[in-house]
Design a protein around this motif. Sequence first.
Motif, PDB file in Angstrom:
ATOM      1  N   SER A  35       0.824  -1.215  -0.046  1.00 54.67           N
ATOM      2  CA  SER A  35       0.018   0.014   0.018  1.00 54.67           C
ATOM      3  C   SER A  35       0.919   1.163  -0.209  1.00 54.67           C
ATOM      4  O   SER A  35       2.002   1.316   0.748  1.00 54.67           O
ATOM      5  CB  SER A  35      -1.006   0.022   1.102  1.00 54.67           C
ATOM      6  N   SER A  36       0.447   2.287  -0.608  1.00 60.58           N
ATOM      7  CA  SER A  36       1.060   3.569  -0.847  1.00 60.58           C
ATOM      8  C   SER A  36       0.214   4.611  -0.238  1.00 60.58           C
ATOM      9  O   SER A  36      -0.714   4.948  -0.723  1.00 60.58           O
ATOM     10  CB  SER A  36       1.343   3.724  -2.423  1.00 60.58           C
ATOM     11  N   PRO A  37       0.809   5.361   0.775  1.00 58.72           N
ATOM     12  CA  PRO A  37      -0.081   6.585   1.098  1.00 58.72           C
ATOM     13  C   PRO A  37      -0.175   7.466   0.091  1.00 58.72           C
ATOM     14  O   PRO A  37      -1.210   8.223  -0.091  1.00 58.72           O
ATOM     15  CB  PRO A  37       1.020   7.100   2.292  1.00 58.72           C
ATOM     16  N   HIS A  38       1.085   7.667  -0.884  1.00 59.78           N
ATOM     17  CA  HIS A  38       0.714   8.558  -1.801  1.00 59.78           C
ATOM     18  C   HIS A  38      -0.425   8.507  -2.804  1.00 59.78           C
ATOM     19  O   HIS A  38      -1.476   9.188  -3.116  1.00 59.78           O
ATOM     20  CB  HIS A  38       1.949   8.803  -2.701  1.00 59.78           C
ATOM     21  N   ARG A  77      -4.173   6.457  10.292  1.00 57.12           N
ATOM     22  CA  ARG A  77      -3.160   5.841  10.607  1.00 57.12           C
ATOM     23  C   ARG A  77      -1.908   6.178  10.297  1.00 57.12           C
ATOM     24  O   ARG A  77      -0.772   6.253  11.182  1.00 57.12           O
ATOM     25  CB  ARG A  77      -3.306   4.178  10.569  1.00 57.12           C
ATOM     26  N   ILE A  78      -1.533   6.358   9.063  1.00 56.08           N
ATOM     27  CA  ILE A  78      -0.249   6.799   8.618  1.00 56.08           C
ATOM     28  C   ILE A  78       0.111   7.926   9.023  1.00 56.08           C
ATOM     29  O   ILE A  78       1.403   8.107   9.449  1.00 56.08           O
ATOM     30  CB  ILE A  78      -0.366   6.643   6.896  1.00 56.08           C
ATOM     31  N   TYR A  79      -0.726   9.052   8.921  1.00 51.68           N
ATOM     32  CA  TYR A  79      -0.335  10.461   9.759  1.00 51.68           C
ATOM     33  C   TYR A  79      -0.006  10.434  11.208  1.00 51.68           C
ATOM     34  O   TYR A  79       0.762  10.941  11.631  1.00 51.68           O
ATOM     35  CB  TYR A  79      -1.350  11.226   9.396  1.00 51.68           C
ATOM     36  N   GLN A  80      -0.936   9.564  11.741  1.00 51.76           N
ATOM     37  CA  GLN A  80      -0.789   9.452  13.249  1.00 51.76           C
ATOM     38  C   GLN A  80       0.361   8.789  13.369  1.00 51.76           C
ATOM     39  O   GLN A  80       1.227   9.254  14.566  1.00 51.76           O
ATOM     40  CB  GLN A  80      -1.998   8.564  13.771  1.00 51.76           C
ATOM     41  N   ASP A  81       1.005   7.622  12.843  1.00 49.94           N
ATOM     42  CA  ASP A  81       2.070   6.807  12.950  1.00 49.94           C
ATOM     43  C   ASP A  81       3.272   7.859  12.908  1.00 49.94           C
ATOM     44  O   ASP A  81       4.209   7.839  13.555  1.00 49.94           O
ATOM     45  CB  ASP A  81       2.257   5.774  12.181  1.00 49.94           C
ATOM     46  N   ARG A  82       3.370   8.741  11.817  1.00 53.17           N
ATOM     47  CA  ARG A  82       4.424   9.502  11.454  1.00 53.17           C
ATOM     48  C   ARG A  82       4.421  10.656  12.718  1.00 53.17           C
ATOM     49  O   ARG A  82       5.319  11.125  12.912  1.00 53.17           O
ATOM     50  CB  ARG A  82       4.040  10.429  10.290  1.00 53.17           C
ATOM     51  N   PHE A  83       3.302  10.948  13.024  1.00 55.23           N
ATOM     52  CA  PHE A  83       3.224  11.803  14.184  1.00 55.23           C
ATOM     53  C   PHE A  83       3.768  11.572  15.550  1.00 55.23           C
ATOM     54  O   PHE A  83       4.616  12.229  16.165  1.00 55.23           O
ATOM     55  CB  PHE A  83       1.789  12.485  14.295  1.00 55.23           C
ATOM     56  N   LYS A  89       7.253  17.811  17.927  1.00 58.77           N
ATOM     57  CA  LYS A  89       6.130  18.108  17.225  1.00 58.77           C
ATOM     58  C   LYS A  89       6.131  19.455  16.388  1.00 58.77           C
ATOM     59  O   LYS A  89       6.513  20.407  16.870  1.00 58.77           O
ATOM     60  CB  LYS A  89       4.829  17.999  18.184  1.00 58.77           C
ATOM     61  N   PRO A  90       5.687  19.365  15.078  1.00 62.05           N
ATOM     62  CA  PRO A  90       5.674  20.642  14.353  1.00 62.05           C
ATOM     63  C   PRO A  90       4.957  21.806  14.911  1.00 62.05           C
ATOM     64  O   PRO A  90       3.741  21.749  15.566  1.00 62.05           O
ATOM     65  CB  PRO A  90       5.071  20.160  13.028  1.00 62.05           C
ATOM     66  N   LYS A  91       5.346  23.074  14.975  1.00 64.22           N
ATOM     67  CA  LYS A  91       4.875  24.285  15.254  1.00 64.22           C
ATOM     68  C   LYS A  91       4.279  24.985  14.160  1.00 64.22           C
ATOM     69  O   LYS A  91       3.536  26.097  14.466  1.00 64.22           O
ATOM     70  CB  LYS A  91       5.915  25.130  16.373  1.00 64.22           C
ATOM     71  N   ALA A  92       4.434  24.573  13.123  1.00 68.06           N
ATOM     72  CA  ALA A  92       3.898  25.263  11.919  1.00 68.06           C
ATOM     73  C   ALA A  92       3.273  24.315  11.215  1.00 68.06           C
ATOM     74  O   ALA A  92       3.986  23.116  10.921  1.00 68.06           O
ATOM     75  CB  ALA A  92       5.028  26.301  11.346  1.00 68.06           C
ATOM     76  N   LEU A  93       2.526  24.611  10.290  1.00 69.33           N
ATOM     77  CA  LEU A  93       1.689  23.596   9.287  1.00 69.33           C
ATOM     78  C   LEU A  93       2.556  23.463   7.984  1.00 69.33           C
ATOM     79  O   LEU A  93       2.960  24.696   7.291  1.00 69.33           O
ATOM     80  CB  LEU A  93       0.367  24.100   9.055  1.00 69.33           C
ATOM     81  N   GLY A  94       3.055  22.383   7.971  1.00 70.84           N
ATOM     82  CA  GLY A  94       3.706  22.261   6.595  1.00 70.84           C
ATOM     83  C   GLY A  94       2.765  21.710   5.493  1.00 70.84           C
ATOM     84  O   GLY A  94       1.368  21.254   5.533  1.00 70.84           O
ATOM     85  N   GLU A 114      -9.881   4.489  16.787  1.00 66.50           N
ATOM     86  CA  GLU A 114      -9.301   4.761  18.401  1.00 66.50           C
ATOM     87  C   GLU A 114      -7.854   5.051  18.202  1.00 66.50           C
ATOM     88  O   GLU A 114      -7.278   4.294  17.580  1.00 66.50           O
ATOM     89  CB  GLU A 114      -9.778   3.797  19.101  1.00 66.50           C
ATOM     90  N   GLY A 115      -7.387   6.385  18.610  1.00 70.57           N
ATOM     91  CA  GLY A 115      -5.845   6.628  18.716  1.00 70.57           C
ATOM     92  C   GLY A 115      -5.239   7.055  17.420  1.00 70.57           C
ATOM     93  O   GLY A 115      -4.115   7.185  17.536  1.00 70.57           O
ATOM     94  N   SER A 116      -6.325   7.393  16.380  1.00 69.47           N
ATOM     95  CA  SER A 116      -5.646   7.897  15.255  1.00 69.47           C
ATOM     96  C   SER A 116      -6.240   9.215  14.847  1.00 69.47           C
ATOM     97  O   SER A 116      -6.216   9.801  13.685  1.00 69.47           O
ATOM     98  CB  SER A 116      -6.334   7.026  14.221  1.00 69.47           C
ATOM     99  N   ARG A 117      -6.659  10.247  15.969  1.00 71.24           N
ATOM    100  CA  ARG A 117      -6.955  11.324  15.841  1.00 71.24           C
ATOM    101  C   ARG A 117      -6.073  12.471  16.300  1.00 71.24           C
ATOM    102  O   ARG A 117      -6.409  13.719  15.924  1.00 71.24           O
ATOM    103  CB  ARG A 117      -8.447  11.542  16.453  1.00 71.24           C
ATOM    104  N   THR A 118      -5.173  12.269  17.040  1.00 68.40           N
ATOM    105  CA  THR A 118      -4.166  13.067  17.638  1.00 68.40           C
ATOM    106  C   THR A 118      -3.531  13.941  16.640  1.00 68.40           C
ATOM    107  O   THR A 118      -3.499  15.246  16.859  1.00 68.40           O
ATOM    108  CB  THR A 118      -3.338  12.348  18.662  1.00 68.40           C
ATOM    109  N   ALA A 119      -3.077  13.247  15.570  1.00 74.03           N
ATOM    110  CA  ALA A 119      -2.263  14.344  14.515  1.00 74.03           C
ATOM    111  C   ALA A 119      -3.374  15.020  13.896  1.00 74.03           C
ATOM    112  O   ALA A 119      -2.610  16.280  13.806  1.00 74.03           O
ATOM    113  CB  ALA A 119      -1.547  12.991  13.563  1.00 74.03           C
TER     114      ALA A 119
END
Length: 245
Positions: A35-38, A77-83, A89-94, A114-119
């Motif tokens: 699977s590719s996130p892109h 899940r991908i973005y949460q795992d990266r986060f 943690k980033p302070k500016a939006l990339g 569950e657990g995938s919303r923090t990012a």
Amino acid sequence: YQRDSLIALQQTLLNRLSRAQHTDGGWAWMEGFGSSPHITHLIAQGIGELEGMGCVAIAQDEALYIMLKQGVAYLDRIYQDRFDRMARKPKALGSDALHYLYMRSMFPELPFEEGSRTAYEHYRSLLLKDKTTLGTLHYKAMKMLTLIRMGESDKALKVAKVVHESSLSTDEMGIYWRGNSYDYGWDSNPITTQALLIEAFVRLNQPADIVGRMQQWLLKQKQTTHWESTIATAHAVHALLVASP
């Protein structure tokens, strides 16, 4: 007849997408690859944009809803795992985070696992606090549309004001931007950028003459060069119809 043929073709393509989807919810570059996130992001965003154009109705198509729900959950899940793996943690939006918010804001009805919303919440807070006028024109177009979908039209209007102030206008070309060119974004091209700007300005109820002159530039590109891809063409046609009576 043509409408029935298009509906049948659309269903065939959606069935093909469904068969190609992996059990984790993602899609691959090609058969046999992981699977590719892109690619998954491109597909989910594309479906969201098609719904925005009135070409599909996710809530009325159970199979499409399930397929999309699984794909978006994979991306969450991908973005949460990266986060989670970031030491700081980033302070500016990339740009990558904005792409995620732009796609995710199309589907407020899709739940987070569950657990995938923090990012998502962290990036959303950065977007809402962002008062800078930096970024490419395409970035600003996505930023406006994301804010609008999040119910933050007042913030989007401030971006629109800055964007409009940097525009150029001629009788022949209409309203356009010197900075509207290809950049390093994977989905950025001048036609798509202008189309997204038009959609944002329409949603923000900007004056019809301004929107019309932005549309004029799109038509001029078709006359003098071309709309360089099927994706750009779809965006351009939608931008020309979105403000039609």
